[in-house]
Design a protein around this motif. Sequence first.
Motif, PDB file in Angstrom:
ATOM      1  N   SER A  80      20.092   4.131  24.288  1.00  9.45           N
ATOM      2  CA  SER A  80      18.596   4.042  24.318  1.00  9.45           C
ATOM      3  C   SER A  80      18.200   5.093  23.414  1.00  9.45           C
ATOM      4  CB  SER A  80      17.947   4.400  25.778  1.00  9.45           C
ATOM      5  OG  SER A  80      18.389   5.707  26.065  1.00  9.45           O
ATOM      6  N   GLU A  81      16.945   4.771  22.976  1.00  9.35           N
ATOM      7  CA  GLU A  81      16.260   5.874  22.188  1.00  9.35           C
ATOM      8  C   GLU A  81      16.391   7.264  22.695  1.00  9.35           C
ATOM      9  OE1 GLU A  81      12.493   4.803  20.132  1.00  9.35           O
ATOM     10  OE2 GLU A  81      13.265   2.982  20.130  1.00  9.35           O
ATOM     11  N   LYS A  82      16.074   7.258  23.863  1.00 11.27           N
ATOM     12  CA  LYS A  82      15.879   8.506  24.925  1.00 11.27           C
ATOM     13  C   LYS A  82      17.329   9.022  25.021  1.00 11.27           C
ATOM     14  CE  LYS A  82      14.657  10.494  29.320  1.00 11.27           C
ATOM     15  NZ  LYS A  82      15.734  11.265  28.927  1.00 11.27           N
ATOM     16  N   ALA A  83      18.198   8.414  24.962  1.00 11.67           N
ATOM     17  CA  ALA A  83      19.584   9.053  25.086  1.00 11.67           C
ATOM     18  C   ALA A  83      20.013   9.606  23.812  1.00 11.67           C
ATOM     19  CB  ALA A  83      20.703   7.871  25.685  1.00 11.67           C
ATOM     20  N   VAL A  84      19.726   8.928  22.860  1.00 13.49           N
ATOM     21  CA  VAL A  84      20.175   9.564  21.513  1.00 13.49           C
ATOM     22  C   VAL A  84      19.236  10.725  21.187  1.00 13.49           C
ATOM     23  CG1 VAL A  84      19.862   8.982  18.995  1.00 13.49           C
ATOM     24  CG2 VAL A  84      21.076   7.397  20.504  1.00 13.49           C
ATOM     25  N   ARG A  85      18.054  10.660  21.688  1.00 16.62           N
ATOM     26  CA  ARG A  85      17.067  11.862  21.554  1.00 16.62           C
ATOM     27  C   ARG A  85      17.867  13.081  22.323  1.00 16.62           C
ATOM     28  NH1 ARG A  85      12.537   8.333  21.041  1.00 16.62           N
ATOM     29  NH2 ARG A  85      11.406   8.515  18.908  1.00 16.62           N
ATOM     30  N   VAL A 124      20.833  13.714  22.945  1.00 16.51           N
ATOM     31  CA  VAL A 124      22.034  14.360  22.195  1.00 16.51           C
ATOM     32  C   VAL A 124      21.619  14.782  20.671  1.00 16.51           C
ATOM     33  CG1 VAL A 124      24.034  13.674  20.858  1.00 16.51           C
ATOM     34  CG2 VAL A 124      23.659  12.552  23.315  1.00 16.51           C
ATOM     35  N   LEU A 125      20.774  14.215  19.940  1.00 14.89           N
ATOM     36  CA  LEU A 125      20.520  14.705  18.641  1.00 14.89           C
ATOM     37  C   LEU A 125      19.206  15.669  18.306  1.00 14.89           C
ATOM     38  CD1 LEU A 125      21.354  11.545  16.440  1.00 14.89           C
ATOM     39  CD2 LEU A 125      22.834  13.497  17.016  1.00 14.89           C
ATOM     40  N   GLY A 126      18.482  15.753  19.656  1.00 18.63           N
ATOM     41  CA  GLY A 126      17.121  16.359  19.450  1.00 18.63           C
ATOM     42  C   GLY A 126      15.733  15.584  19.003  1.00 18.63           C
ATOM     43  N   ARG A 127      14.899  16.112  18.475  1.00 22.08           N
ATOM     44  CA  ARG A 127      13.609  15.566  17.993  1.00 22.08           C
ATOM     45  C   ARG A 127      14.046  14.802  16.549  1.00 22.08           C
ATOM     46  NH1 ARG A 127       8.938  18.742  15.799  1.00 22.08           N
ATOM     47  NH2 ARG A 127       7.692  16.946  15.213  1.00 22.08           N
ATOM     48  N   SER A 128      13.539  13.566  16.507  1.00 26.53           N
ATOM     49  CA  SER A 128      13.810  12.794  15.305  1.00 26.53           C
ATOM     50  C   SER A 128      12.690  13.337  14.290  1.00 26.53           C
ATOM     51  CB  SER A 128      13.591  11.386  15.333  1.00 26.53           C
ATOM     52  OG  SER A 128      12.012  11.176  15.619  1.00 26.53           O
TER      53      SER A 128
END
Length: 147
Positions: free
Chosen positions: A88-93, A95-99
Amino acid sequence: MKVISYERFGRLRLADFLIGEMQTEPLENWEFMDRKWVGEAVAFTEFLRLQSDPDVLRSIALNLSVEPQKVWNKVLAVCGVPLQRGMSEKAVRDVLGRSVGQVEIKGTTTLTFSAGEREPYDIRCAFKPETGLSYVVIMRADYKIEV
Protein backbone atom coordinates in the motif's frame (compact mmCIF):
# COMPACT_ATOMS: atom_id res chain seq x y z
CA MET A 1 17.62 2.01 4.50
CA LYS A 2 21.01 1.61 2.86
CA VAL A 3 20.83 1.79 -0.92
CA ILE A 4 23.40 0.34 -3.30
CA SER A 5 26.49 2.40 -4.18
CA TYR A 6 26.59 4.16 -7.54
CA GLU A 7 29.62 2.08 -8.52
CA ARG A 8 27.86 -1.24 -7.89
CA PHE A 9 24.53 -0.06 -9.34
CA GLY A 10 26.35 1.08 -12.49
CA ARG A 11 27.57 -2.47 -13.16
CA LEU A 12 24.18 -4.23 -12.80
CA ARG A 13 22.70 -5.88 -15.89
CA LEU A 14 19.19 -7.30 -16.23
CA ALA A 15 20.48 -10.51 -17.83
CA ASP A 16 22.31 -11.34 -14.59
CA PHE A 17 18.99 -11.62 -12.71
CA LEU A 18 16.97 -13.67 -15.19
CA ILE A 19 16.13 -17.32 -14.69
CA GLY A 20 15.05 -20.20 -16.89
CA GLU A 21 14.07 -19.28 -20.43
CA MET A 22 13.83 -15.53 -19.76
CA GLN A 23 15.70 -13.40 -22.29
CA THR A 24 16.33 -9.70 -22.63
CA GLU A 25 15.51 -7.52 -25.60
CA PRO A 26 18.12 -4.87 -26.43
CA LEU A 27 17.06 -1.23 -26.33
CA GLU A 28 18.66 1.45 -28.47
CA ASN A 29 17.75 5.13 -28.89
CA TRP A 30 15.22 4.67 -26.07
CA GLU A 31 13.69 8.00 -25.02
CA PHE A 32 13.01 8.41 -21.31
CA MET A 33 13.18 11.42 -18.98
CA ASP A 34 14.29 13.70 -21.84
CA ARG A 35 17.38 11.58 -22.46
CA LYS A 36 18.48 8.93 -24.96
CA TRP A 37 19.26 5.52 -23.51
CA VAL A 38 20.49 2.04 -24.38
CA GLY A 39 19.79 -1.03 -22.32
CA GLU A 40 17.90 -4.27 -21.80
CA ALA A 41 14.20 -5.01 -21.34
CA VAL A 42 11.83 -7.82 -20.37
CA ALA A 43 8.06 -7.16 -20.27
CA PHE A 44 8.20 -3.42 -19.40
CA THR A 45 11.11 -3.96 -17.05
CA GLU A 46 14.10 -1.94 -18.23
CA PHE A 47 17.72 -1.52 -17.20
CA LEU A 48 18.90 1.71 -18.86
CA ARG A 49 22.26 3.34 -19.52
CA LEU A 50 22.70 6.80 -21.01
CA GLN A 51 23.53 6.58 -24.70
CA SER A 52 26.35 9.04 -23.99
CA ASP A 53 27.76 6.76 -21.23
CA PRO A 54 26.70 3.23 -22.26
CA ASP A 55 28.78 1.31 -19.73
CA VAL A 56 27.08 2.72 -16.61
CA LEU A 57 23.57 1.71 -15.49
CA ARG A 58 21.61 4.71 -14.23
CA SER A 59 17.98 3.55 -14.21
CA ILE A 60 16.01 0.43 -13.38
CA ALA A 61 12.27 0.21 -14.05
CA LEU A 62 10.54 -2.87 -12.66
CA ASN A 63 7.13 -4.11 -13.74
CA LEU A 64 6.18 -5.95 -10.56
CA SER A 65 3.07 -7.44 -12.20
CA VAL A 66 5.11 -9.85 -14.33
CA GLU A 67 6.12 -13.29 -13.06
CA PRO A 68 8.39 -14.69 -11.78
CA GLN A 69 8.22 -12.38 -8.81
CA LYS A 70 11.44 -13.71 -7.29
CA VAL A 71 13.45 -12.06 -10.10
CA TRP A 72 12.13 -8.58 -9.28
CA ASN A 73 12.43 -9.22 -5.54
CA LYS A 74 16.12 -10.05 -6.02
CA VAL A 75 16.72 -6.84 -8.01
CA LEU A 76 15.09 -4.78 -5.25
CA ALA A 77 17.08 -6.60 -2.56
CA VAL A 78 20.40 -6.05 -4.36
CA CYS A 79 19.54 -2.36 -4.72
CA GLY A 80 18.72 -2.10 -1.00
CA VAL A 81 15.13 -1.05 -1.67
CA PRO A 82 12.86 -3.24 0.52
CA LEU A 83 9.66 -3.06 -1.51
CA GLN A 84 7.29 -5.77 -2.74
CA ARG A 85 4.47 -6.05 -5.24
CA GLY A 86 1.09 -5.07 -3.80
CA MET A 87 2.33 -2.85 -0.96
CA SER A 88 0.00 0.00 0.00
CA GLU A 89 1.01 3.65 -0.26
CA LYS A 90 1.21 3.76 3.53
CA ALA A 91 3.48 0.71 3.68
CA VAL A 92 5.82 2.21 1.07
CA ARG A 93 5.91 5.52 2.96
CA ASP A 94 6.79 3.59 6.11
CA VAL A 95 9.84 2.20 4.26
CA LEU A 96 10.90 5.18 2.11
CA GLY A 97 9.70 8.11 4.21
CA ARG A 98 7.90 11.19 3.01
CA SER A 99 7.31 11.48 -0.71
CA VAL A 100 8.74 14.47 -2.58
CA GLY A 101 6.20 14.35 -5.39
CA GLN A 102 2.90 12.84 -6.48
CA VAL A 103 1.20 12.42 -9.86
CA GLU A 104 -2.16 10.81 -10.66
CA ILE A 105 -2.89 9.57 -14.17
CA LYS A 106 -5.86 7.41 -15.14
CA GLY A 107 -6.38 5.99 -11.66
CA THR A 108 -2.69 5.25 -11.05
CA THR A 109 -0.92 7.22 -8.34
CA THR A 110 2.85 7.65 -8.63
CA LEU A 111 4.82 8.80 -5.61
CA THR A 112 8.42 9.98 -5.87
CA PHE A 113 10.90 9.49 -3.03
CA SER A 114 14.52 10.45 -2.49
CA ALA A 115 16.93 7.91 -0.98
CA GLY A 116 20.62 7.95 -0.20
CA GLU A 117 22.55 10.94 1.02
CA ARG A 118 26.01 10.80 -0.55
CA GLU A 119 24.77 9.05 -3.69
CA PRO A 120 21.10 9.98 -4.05
CA TYR A 121 18.46 8.06 -5.95
CA ASP A 122 15.01 9.04 -7.16
CA ILE A 123 12.58 6.20 -6.49
CA ARG A 124 9.18 6.34 -8.20
CA CYS A 125 6.44 3.98 -7.05
CA ALA A 126 3.23 3.47 -9.05
CA PHE A 127 0.11 2.23 -7.28
CA LYS A 128 -3.11 0.89 -8.76
CA PRO A 129 -6.18 1.04 -6.52
CA GLU A 130 -6.99 -2.66 -6.94
CA THR A 131 -3.47 -4.12 -6.69
CA GLY A 132 -1.26 -1.65 -4.77
CA LEU A 133 2.40 -1.20 -5.74
CA SER A 134 2.84 -2.36 -9.33
CA TYR A 135 5.82 -0.49 -10.80
CA VAL A 136 9.07 0.86 -9.35
CA VAL A 137 11.71 3.06 -10.98
CA ILE A 138 15.10 3.48 -9.28
CA MET A 139 17.28 6.16 -10.85
CA ARG A 140 20.66 7.50 -9.90
CA ALA A 141 20.20 11.24 -9.45
CA ASP A 142 23.19 11.82 -11.72
CA TYR A 143 21.25 10.62 -14.79
CA LYS A 144 20.61 14.32 -15.45
CA ILE A 145 24.30 15.03 -15.98
CA GLU A 146 25.41 14.99 -19.59
CA VAL A 147 28.61 12.99 -20.07
